[in-house]
Design a protein around this motif. Structure first.
Motif, short mmCIF file in Angstrom:
data_model
loop_
_atom_site.label_atom_id
_atom_site.label_comp_id
_atom_site.label_asym_id
_atom_site.label_seq_id
_atom_site.Cartn_x
_atom_site.Cartn_y
_atom_site.Cartn_z
N GLN A 101 -31.82 20.63 -25.47
CA GLN A 101 -33.18 20.01 -26.18
C GLN A 101 -33.24 18.61 -26.14
O GLN A 101 -34.51 18.06 -25.50
CB GLN A 101 -33.49 20.73 -27.48
CG GLN A 101 -34.77 20.53 -28.25
CD GLN A 101 -35.80 21.18 -27.53
OE1 GLN A 101 -35.88 22.16 -27.06
NE2 GLN A 101 -37.14 20.36 -27.50
N ASN A 102 -32.12 18.04 -26.27
CA ASN A 102 -32.15 16.51 -26.38
C ASN A 102 -32.42 16.03 -25.08
O ASN A 102 -33.17 15.04 -24.76
CB ASN A 102 -30.85 16.00 -26.84
CG ASN A 102 -31.05 15.82 -28.56
OD1 ASN A 102 -31.77 16.42 -29.18
ND2 ASN A 102 -29.97 15.22 -29.01
N MET A 103 -31.82 16.86 -23.99
CA MET A 103 -31.84 16.31 -22.66
C MET A 103 -33.24 16.45 -21.95
O MET A 103 -33.84 15.56 -21.44
CB MET A 103 -30.99 17.09 -21.74
CG MET A 103 -29.35 16.80 -21.86
SD MET A 103 -28.45 18.10 -21.41
CE MET A 103 -28.72 18.32 -19.48
N ILE A 104 -34.08 17.58 -22.32
CA ILE A 104 -35.36 17.61 -21.95
C ILE A 104 -36.23 16.66 -22.27
O ILE A 104 -37.24 16.34 -21.83
CB ILE A 104 -36.01 18.98 -21.80
CG1 ILE A 104 -35.71 19.72 -23.28
CG2 ILE A 104 -34.84 19.97 -20.83
CD1 ILE A 104 -36.34 21.21 -23.23
N ILE A 105 -36.08 16.45 -23.64
CA ILE A 105 -37.07 15.39 -24.23
C ILE A 105 -36.67 13.96 -23.89
O ILE A 105 -37.59 13.19 -23.58
CB ILE A 105 -36.75 15.66 -25.98
CG1 ILE A 105 -37.48 17.00 -26.36
CG2 ILE A 105 -37.64 14.43 -26.52
CD1 ILE A 105 -37.21 17.41 -27.79
N ALA A 106 -35.39 13.78 -23.74
CA ALA A 106 -35.17 12.25 -23.28
C ALA A 106 -35.89 12.13 -21.81
O ALA A 106 -36.25 11.13 -21.50
CB ALA A 106 -33.46 12.47 -23.25
N ALA A 107 -35.59 13.40 -20.94
CA ALA A 107 -36.13 13.28 -19.56
C ALA A 107 -37.80 13.09 -19.83
O ALA A 107 -38.33 12.07 -19.14
CB ALA A 107 -35.81 14.39 -18.92
N GLU A 108 -38.43 13.68 -20.58
CA GLU A 108 -39.82 13.56 -20.55
C GLU A 108 -40.27 12.39 -20.92
O GLU A 108 -41.21 11.84 -20.50
CB GLU A 108 -40.16 14.70 -21.78
CG GLU A 108 -41.78 14.94 -21.93
CD GLU A 108 -42.28 15.89 -21.19
OE1 GLU A 108 -43.69 15.83 -20.98
OE2 GLU A 108 -41.79 16.67 -20.22
N SER A 109 -39.57 11.51 -21.78
CA SER A 109 -39.76 10.52 -22.46
C SER A 109 -39.82 9.26 -21.17
O SER A 109 -40.31 8.28 -21.19
CB SER A 109 -38.67 9.94 -23.45
OG SER A 109 -37.70 9.42 -23.17
N MET A 110 -39.01 9.53 -20.15
CA MET A 110 -38.90 8.67 -18.97
C MET A 110 -39.88 9.23 -17.75
O MET A 110 -39.39 8.59 -16.60
CB MET A 110 -37.39 8.62 -18.52
CG MET A 110 -36.25 7.79 -19.62
SD MET A 110 -34.61 7.83 -19.11
CE MET A 110 -34.15 9.54 -18.99
N GLY A 111 -40.43 10.11 -17.90
CA GLY A 111 -41.53 10.75 -16.77
C GLY A 111 -40.76 11.47 -16.01
O GLY A 111 -41.27 11.49 -14.91
N ILE A 112 -39.65 12.00 -16.49
CA ILE A 112 -38.99 13.14 -15.55
C ILE A 112 -39.31 14.48 -16.12
O ILE A 112 -38.98 14.69 -17.51
CB ILE A 112 -37.17 12.83 -15.77
CG1 ILE A 112 -37.12 11.35 -15.15
CG2 ILE A 112 -36.64 13.98 -15.06
CD1 ILE A 112 -35.74 10.85 -15.30
N GLY A 113 -39.72 15.48 -15.19
CA GLY A 113 -40.00 16.78 -15.63
C GLY A 113 -38.64 17.51 -15.54
O GLY A 113 -37.51 17.29 -15.04
N SER A 114 -38.65 18.82 -16.28
CA SER A 114 -37.48 19.70 -16.52
C SER A 114 -37.92 21.08 -16.46
O SER A 114 -39.05 21.28 -16.81
CB SER A 114 -36.65 19.33 -17.61
OG SER A 114 -37.44 19.36 -18.46
N CYS A 115 -37.12 21.90 -16.02
CA CYS A 115 -37.14 23.24 -16.48
C CYS A 115 -35.76 24.08 -16.87
O CYS A 115 -34.73 23.81 -16.17
CB CYS A 115 -37.84 24.24 -15.20
SG CYS A 115 -38.09 25.90 -15.41
N TRP A 116 -35.74 24.58 -17.92
CA TRP A 116 -34.66 24.99 -18.65
C TRP A 116 -34.39 26.37 -18.11
O TRP A 116 -35.25 27.34 -18.25
CB TRP A 116 -34.78 25.00 -20.13
CG TRP A 116 -33.73 25.48 -21.02
CD1 TRP A 116 -32.34 26.31 -20.44
CD2 TRP A 116 -33.58 25.33 -22.38
NE1 TRP A 116 -31.62 26.64 -21.72
CE2 TRP A 116 -32.18 26.08 -22.95
CE3 TRP A 116 -34.18 24.65 -23.29
CZ2 TRP A 116 -31.93 26.06 -24.07
CZ3 TRP A 116 -33.83 24.71 -24.59
CH2 TRP A 116 -32.53 25.15 -24.93
N LEU A 117 -33.33 26.72 -17.28
CA LEU A 117 -33.15 28.14 -16.87
C LEU A 117 -31.89 28.82 -17.64
O LEU A 117 -30.72 28.06 -17.63
CB LEU A 117 -32.94 27.80 -15.24
CG LEU A 117 -33.77 26.98 -14.49
CD1 LEU A 117 -33.12 26.62 -13.05
CD2 LEU A 117 -34.94 27.72 -14.25
#
Length: 175
Positions: A101-117
């Motif tokens: 959860q921390n990783m995907i929120i940090a990524a989002e804050s930098m304009g990086i998308g993510s998908c949790w698999l």
């Protein structure tokens, strides 16, 4: 609201990514965010397998058997694992989830998308990832995250229209 809440509320899974690689500094920030996660008894019972190697991303997607197509298009993949040798009362599953959860929120804050698999608790996926990566018996694959800059046309930073912000019937209040 505030910037943090806006990022959390606007986050959505991104499944199509551009070919632009994620800068090393940003990868490190994502990992630092993961390691800032609270863990049971401060066990810090996670490990991270990180790759930007396209061939390895494809192998990891294959090892996950199903629903891993975003990893095929990603420029970064991180496998979050539990470290049973450090885990307090087997809380590694919870601790790994919090790190994701921390990783995907940090990524989002930098304009990086993510998908949790998902990997764990599906035995075949856990076994396949562990064998592919040569993980020891105490390192248990938990979650695979595909990261990348969103492809053109992806709705980044905009919450899904059909996702309610608050569902009162899911909250039990005891007074």
């Amino acid at each position: 609201m505030n910037q943090t809440i806006d990022i959390i509320m606007g986050r959505r899974s991104i499944r199509k990514f551009s070919d632009t690689p994620i800068e090393k500094e940003k990868v490190e920030i994502i990992l630092k965010a993961a390691m800032a996660t609270p863990t049971a008894t401060n066990a810090r019972d996670w490990k991270f397998v990180v790759t930007q190697n396209k061939e390895m991303l494809l192998k990891m997607a294959d090892a996950n058997v199903k629903y891993a197509d975003p990893l095929r298009r990603a420029t970064l993949g991180i496998l979050v694992c539990g470290d049973k040798s450090r885990s307090a009362w087997d809380f590694w599953q919870v601790d790994a989830s919090a790190a994701v959860q921390n990783m995907i929120i940090a990524a989002e804050s930098m304009g990086i998308g993510s998908c949790w698999l998902g990997v764990w608790p599906l035995e075949e996926r856990v076994k396949n990832q562990a064998e592919l990566l040569g993980l020891d018996e105490n390192t248990i694959p938990h979650s695979l995250i595909a990261f990348g800059y969103p492809a053109e046309g992806e709705k980044f930073g905009i919450a899904r229209e059909n996702r309610p912000e608050y569902e009162e019937d899911r909250v039990i209040i005891i007074e």
